[in-house]
Design an enzyme around this catalytic site. Structure first.
Site, PDB file in Angstrom:
ATOM      1  N   LYS A  52     -41.234  19.634  51.625  1.00  0.00           N
ATOM      2  CA  LYS A  52     -41.567  21.059  51.587  1.00  0.00           C
ATOM      3  C   LYS A  52     -42.003  21.524  52.983  1.00  0.00           C
ATOM      4  CE  LYS A  52     -42.538  20.917  46.673  1.00  0.00           C
ATOM      5  NZ  LYS A  52     -43.456  20.864  45.544  1.00  0.00           N
ATOM      6  N   GLN A  96     -49.585  20.497  44.779  1.00  0.00           N
ATOM      7  CA  GLN A  96     -48.609  19.532  44.256  1.00  0.00           C
ATOM      8  C   GLN A  96     -49.156  18.860  42.998  1.00  0.00           C
ATOM      9  OE1 GLN A  96     -45.515  19.177  45.466  1.00  0.00           O
ATOM     10  NE2 GLN A  96     -45.004  17.630  43.960  1.00  0.00           N
ATOM     11  N   ASP A 119     -45.008  28.751  43.104  1.00  0.00           N
ATOM     12  CA  ASP A 119     -44.438  27.804  42.140  1.00  0.00           C
ATOM     13  C   ASP A 119     -44.049  28.491  40.839  1.00  0.00           C
ATOM     14  OD1 ASP A 119     -44.031  25.096  42.746  1.00  0.00           O
ATOM     15  OD2 ASP A 119     -46.176  24.669  42.747  1.00  0.00           O
TER      16      ASP A 119
HETATM   17  N1  GUN Z   1     -44.530  18.328  40.710  1.00  0.00           N
HETATM   18  C1  GUN Z   1     -43.276  18.168  40.214  1.00  0.00           C
HETATM   19  N2  GUN Z   1     -42.566  19.292  40.386  1.00  0.00           N
HETATM   20  C2  GUN Z   1     -43.376  20.187  40.989  1.00  0.00           C
HETATM   21  C3  GUN Z   1     -43.202  21.519  41.436  1.00  0.00           C
HETATM   22  O1  GUN Z   1     -42.150  22.157  41.297  1.00  0.00           O
HETATM   23  N3  GUN Z   1     -44.286  22.085  42.029  1.00  0.00           N
HETATM   24  C4  GUN Z   1     -45.457  21.440  42.181  1.00  0.00           C
HETATM   25  N4  GUN Z   1     -46.471  22.089  42.748  1.00  0.00           N
HETATM   26  N5  GUN Z   1     -45.654  20.203  41.783  1.00  0.00           N
HETATM   27  C5  GUN Z   1     -44.608  19.579  41.193  1.00  0.00           C
END
Ligand code: GUN
Length: 282
Positions: A52, A96, A119
């Site tokens: 990211k 996350q 998100d």
């Molecule tokens: N963990 C697994 N997929 C995601 C996601 O799309 N966003 C976040 N913040 N954590 C995750």
């Protein structure tokens, strides 16, 4: 022979579009900024967070990184989120998941300002998605819709079957297919006669979390197959929820693993960050 839906290429196109717009904003003196929070040392999460941050660098989005220890308390995390909510220079906040067990995930998600929830997990954004009003769409399901649209797959009126009902993929993917006027069926681990239902699908979205679960016996001739799964085999080879070798000859279009849905998640995150910045009045 199915046509491969190239998620790597399509995600690159989206990142390039975002990059261009971010550069234009920069010329006007406006920066886009994403805060990324990682709690603990889960190796898979660390990889996602690194990717990211890399995508931010590529698109010109500034990223702020918060790497907190495993034993961080809920109060400490909530205090950081509140500080970032108040910070006018921050346009997106990403925590996350999963979080260590002493922290209540739903409390954390609800604490993020809905206007910075890139998100798309905040209950208000989930509500906006369901009613079709302005919010942020969750990245993986939004990425699936982009893959279909950019591969010229018509959704309106088609039989769409989603296998899996998680809050971050299955349920929202079904809702977005419905928003595109698909006729949507959600199936899951307790569905009876699953094959009979998946065999009706013009568009089959598989997010069940079981390695190579869907073979040719589940798929109609000419179906479009979207595989959200990701599993690592013994020799580090990656597999999806779909048995690619068996399903590919039947499908009209299919996403590979890797290089299908996976890269779309981050591209849509970059897109959401840009949208967030554009919605700020200044
Ligand atoms: N963990 C697994 N997929 C995601 C996601 O799309 N966003 C976040 N913040 N954590 C995750």
């Amino acid at each position: 022979m199915a046509k491969i839906i190239d998620g790597k290429q399509i995600s690159q196109e989206i990142k390039n579009e975002v990059k261009e717009e971010v550069a234009k904003l920069k010329e006007a003196g406006k920066e886009v900024c994403l805060a990324v929070i990682l709690v603990g040392a889960d190796p898979a999460s660390a990889v996602y967070v690194r990717n990211k941050k890399r995508a931010c660098e590529y698109t010109g989005i500034r990223s702020l990184s918060y790497e907190l220890p495993e034993e961080t308390t809920e109060e400490e995390l909530l205090a950081l989120i509140e500080k970032l909510n108040q910070d006018k220079k921050v346009h997106g906040i990403l925590v996350q998941l999963p979080l260590p067990k002493q922290i209540d995930e739903s409390k954390v998600i609800a604490a993020i300002s809905k206007d910075k929830d890139v998100d798309g997990f905040h209950p208000e954004n989930v509500g906006a998605m369901v009613t079709g009003t302005l919010g942020f769409l969750p990245c993986t399901p939004a990425g699936i819709i982009e893959l279909l649209k950019r591969s010229e797959v018509e959704i309106a009126g088609k039989n769409c079957v989603v296998v899996g009902r998680s809050n971050i993929v299955g349920k929202p993917a079904a809702m977005l297919l419905l928003r595109e006027h698909g006729t949507v069926t959600i199936t899951h681990s307790r569905t009876q006669n699953l094959r009979e239902i998946t065999k009706q699908a013009d568009i089959l979205v598989v997010a069940i979390g079981k390695k190579e679960f869907i073979d040719d016996s589940y798929v109609k001739d000419g179906a479009v197959v979207i595989d959200v799964g990701i599993h690592r085999g013994e020799d580090k080879k990656l597999f999806g929820d779909v048995n690619f070798e068996k399903v590919e000859p039947l499908a009209s279009k299919i996403t590979p693993v890797p290089g299908g849905v996976g890269p779309m998640t981050i591209a849509m995150l970059m897109y959401n960050c840009l949208q967030s910045r554009k919605r700020v009045e200044d």
